[in-house]
Design a protein around this motif. Structure first.
Motif, short mmCIF file in Angstrom:
data_model
loop_
_atom_site.label_atom_id
_atom_site.label_comp_id
_atom_site.label_asym_id
_atom_site.label_seq_id
_atom_site.Cartn_x
_atom_site.Cartn_y
_atom_site.Cartn_z
N THR A 150 1.00 -1.28 0.10
CA THR A 150 -0.01 -0.19 0.06
C THR A 150 0.86 1.72 0.14
O THR A 150 0.75 2.02 -0.89
CB THR A 150 -1.17 0.16 1.02
OG1 THR A 150 -1.62 -1.40 1.44
CG2 THR A 150 -1.61 0.99 1.30
N LYS A 151 2.03 1.37 0.92
CA LYS A 151 2.99 2.56 0.99
C LYS A 151 3.60 2.45 -0.31
O LYS A 151 3.77 4.06 -0.81
CB LYS A 151 3.73 2.12 2.15
CG LYS A 151 3.61 2.74 3.24
CD LYS A 151 4.29 1.77 4.13
CE LYS A 151 4.30 2.19 5.72
NZ LYS A 151 5.27 1.80 6.90
N GLN A 152 4.31 1.43 -0.80
CA GLN A 152 4.19 1.43 -2.30
C GLN A 152 4.19 2.27 -3.58
O GLN A 152 4.52 3.38 -4.16
CB GLN A 152 5.21 0.26 -2.39
CG GLN A 152 6.81 0.09 -1.99
CD GLN A 152 7.33 -1.11 -2.39
OE1 GLN A 152 6.47 -2.09 -3.49
NE2 GLN A 152 8.44 -2.09 -1.43
N ILE A 153 2.16 2.28 -3.72
CA ILE A 153 1.25 2.37 -4.42
C ILE A 153 1.19 3.79 -4.49
O ILE A 153 0.87 4.46 -5.29
CB ILE A 153 0.24 1.28 -3.80
CG1 ILE A 153 0.57 -0.17 -4.85
CG2 ILE A 153 -1.05 2.17 -4.95
CD1 ILE A 153 -1.03 -1.28 -4.07
N TYR A 154 1.12 3.82 -3.02
CA TYR A 154 1.10 5.47 -2.87
C TYR A 154 1.87 6.57 -3.24
O TYR A 154 1.63 7.37 -4.29
CB TYR A 154 0.13 6.05 -0.95
CG TYR A 154 0.72 6.90 -0.35
CD1 TYR A 154 -0.88 8.18 -1.26
CD2 TYR A 154 1.17 7.55 0.42
CE1 TYR A 154 -0.90 9.01 -0.48
CE2 TYR A 154 1.15 9.00 0.36
CZ TYR A 154 0.41 10.03 0.00
OH TYR A 154 0.03 11.48 0.49
N LYS A 155 3.06 5.59 -2.62
CA LYS A 155 4.00 6.92 -2.63
C LYS A 155 4.38 6.73 -4.41
O LYS A 155 4.53 7.64 -4.88
CB LYS A 155 5.64 5.81 -2.46
CG LYS A 155 6.83 7.35 -2.93
CD LYS A 155 7.58 6.37 -2.07
CE LYS A 155 9.15 6.59 -2.61
NZ LYS A 155 10.72 5.27 -2.09
N SER A 156 4.04 5.21 -5.41
CA SER A 156 4.38 5.30 -6.54
C SER A 156 3.32 6.55 -7.81
O SER A 156 3.45 7.13 -8.07
CB SER A 156 3.93 4.22 -7.43
OG SER A 156 3.62 4.53 -8.20
N LYS B 69 2.04 9.48 -5.94
CA LYS B 69 2.18 10.96 -5.21
C LYS B 69 3.37 11.02 -6.36
O LYS B 69 2.88 12.74 -7.19
CB LYS B 69 2.75 10.79 -4.19
CG LYS B 69 3.17 12.35 -3.79
CD LYS B 69 3.52 12.34 -2.13
CE LYS B 69 3.62 13.82 -1.69
NZ LYS B 69 4.20 13.68 0.13
N GLU B 70 3.92 9.99 -6.84
CA GLU B 70 5.74 10.50 -7.52
C GLU B 70 5.15 11.12 -9.10
O GLU B 70 5.05 11.70 -9.04
CB GLU B 70 6.40 9.55 -7.61
CG GLU B 70 7.48 9.87 -6.35
CD GLU B 70 8.18 8.03 -6.70
OE1 GLU B 70 7.92 7.64 -7.54
OE2 GLU B 70 9.64 8.60 -5.63
N ASP B 71 4.24 9.86 -9.58
CA ASP B 71 3.76 10.20 -9.95
C ASP B 71 2.23 11.77 -11.26
O ASP B 71 2.34 12.32 -11.75
CB ASP B 71 2.35 8.78 -11.15
CG ASP B 71 1.83 9.38 -12.75
OD1 ASP B 71 2.24 8.93 -13.62
OD2 ASP B 71 0.82 9.07 -12.67
N SER B 72 2.17 11.75 -9.99
CA SER B 72 1.05 13.13 -9.61
C SER B 72 1.96 14.58 -9.84
O SER B 72 1.55 15.52 -10.20
CB SER B 72 -0.15 13.50 -8.32
OG SER B 72 -0.84 12.10 -8.86
N GLU B 73 2.93 14.40 -9.24
CA GLU B 73 3.86 15.65 -8.61
C GLU B 73 4.27 15.46 -10.18
O GLU B 73 5.16 16.68 -11.06
CB GLU B 73 5.11 14.91 -8.44
CG GLU B 73 4.12 15.46 -6.55
CD GLU B 73 5.50 15.34 -5.81
OE1 GLU B 73 6.57 14.46 -5.53
OE2 GLU B 73 5.45 15.61 -4.37
N TRP B 74 5.01 14.70 -11.08
CA TRP B 74 5.40 14.39 -12.30
C TRP B 74 4.26 14.82 -13.69
O TRP B 74 4.40 16.24 -14.56
CB TRP B 74 5.78 13.38 -13.11
CG TRP B 74 6.45 13.00 -14.54
CD1 TRP B 74 7.57 13.19 -14.62
CD2 TRP B 74 5.83 12.73 -15.48
NE1 TRP B 74 7.77 12.75 -15.93
CE2 TRP B 74 6.54 13.00 -16.18
CE3 TRP B 74 4.67 12.31 -15.97
CZ2 TRP B 74 6.15 12.56 -17.99
CZ3 TRP B 74 4.21 12.08 -17.50
CH2 TRP B 74 4.72 12.34 -18.40
N GLN B 75 3.61 15.05 -13.29
CA GLN B 75 2.38 15.00 -14.35
C GLN B 75 1.87 16.77 -13.93
O GLN B 75 1.23 17.52 -15.14
CB GLN B 75 1.06 14.90 -14.05
CG GLN B 75 0.54 12.71 -14.24
CD GLN B 75 0.37 13.06 -15.83
OE1 GLN B 75 0.08 13.48 -16.80
NE2 GLN B 75 0.61 11.35 -16.25
#
Length: 251
Positions: free
Chosen positions: A17-23, A25-31
């Protein structure tokens, strides 16, 4: 053992769950970063397009002027506008019958420093009258769009009763120069006019020089001041009170 296995499974699920949330978040920031980058690129392309259009318009205008004036000097040598003949006093001073020292127009906000105002009046009489500043192009009468020393606030008040496309040229209250006030669909715009030489041109807008204020106005009746704003000088904003606010400049 079963309890231990359940705890291990919960721990594994928690890590996933932590890895999915981190991924995510990083994708949202990149977008978000990508959107900002695209917006910046679009703005740069828009500014570059506007600059190209302005350059093309100025080049066409310069070519049109050269084709109608006969032989010219080499393009590397800038042509200085011809100085117009010294005009007589405006017609209104003899026909209107105003007193020598008229009452001040209450609608015009005067400058805080009378010394600075006297300096601007002296500058206008000594340097601008020989250039027919304020006169109509083919007449010895004052142009309907010309005003005296006005504040920006007063210019806005005068234009507030007009329709979009209306304009006036006023003597600046702060510097030895002019400002063109223009009423657009979105409100009033103000453009500074460089009068530091024997010619007139907009500061920061174009590089075309005109021998008189009247020629500048005539040119921008058909050519917009900026390609983005499409400001055409259609309706001159005249005087709304008597005596006219420019009287002290011609006394």
């Amino acid at each position: 053992m079963k309890k231990t296995q359940d705890e291990e499974l919960k721990q594994i699920d928690g890590e996933k769950t932590k890895q999915i949330y981190k991924s995510w978040k990083e994708d949202s920031e990149w977008q978000a970063s990508l959107r900002k980058s695209k917006a910046a690129d679009e703005k740069r392309r828009s500014l570059a397009k506007q600059a190209r259009e302005d350059y093309k318009r100025l080049s066409l205008a310069a070519e049109k002027g050269r084709s109608g004036e006969g032989p010219q000097s080499p393009p590397s040598i800038p042509q200085k506008p011809k100085r117009p003949p010294l005009p007589p006093k405006p017609l209104f001073l003899t026909s209107a019958g105003y007193p020598r020292k008229p009452l001040r127009n209450q609608g015009v906000t005067r400058m805080a420093s009378s010394y600075a105002q006297e300096e601007i009046i002296r500058w206008f009489k000594e340097e601008q009258l020989p250039l027919r500043a304020g006169y109509q192009k083919a007449s010895d009468a004052i142009a309907p769009w010309f005003h005296g020393i006005l504040t920006l606030k007063r210019a806005n008040e005068l234009l507030s009763t007009c329709v979009p496309g209306s304009f006036l040229i006023r003597v600046s209250e702060r510097i030895k120069g002019y400002a063109l006030s223009y009423l657009s669909e979105d409100g009033c715009k103000h453009f500074l006019i460089d009068a530091s030489t024997d010619s007139y041109s907009f500061l920061g807008v174009d590089r075309l020089q005109h021998a008189t204020l009247a020629e500048l106005v005539e040119y921008h009746k058909e050519e917009p001041i900026t390609s983005l704003g499409r400001e055409l000088l259609l309706y001159p904003c005249g005087q709304q009170d008597e005596p006219p606010d420019y009287l002290e400049l011609f006394e």
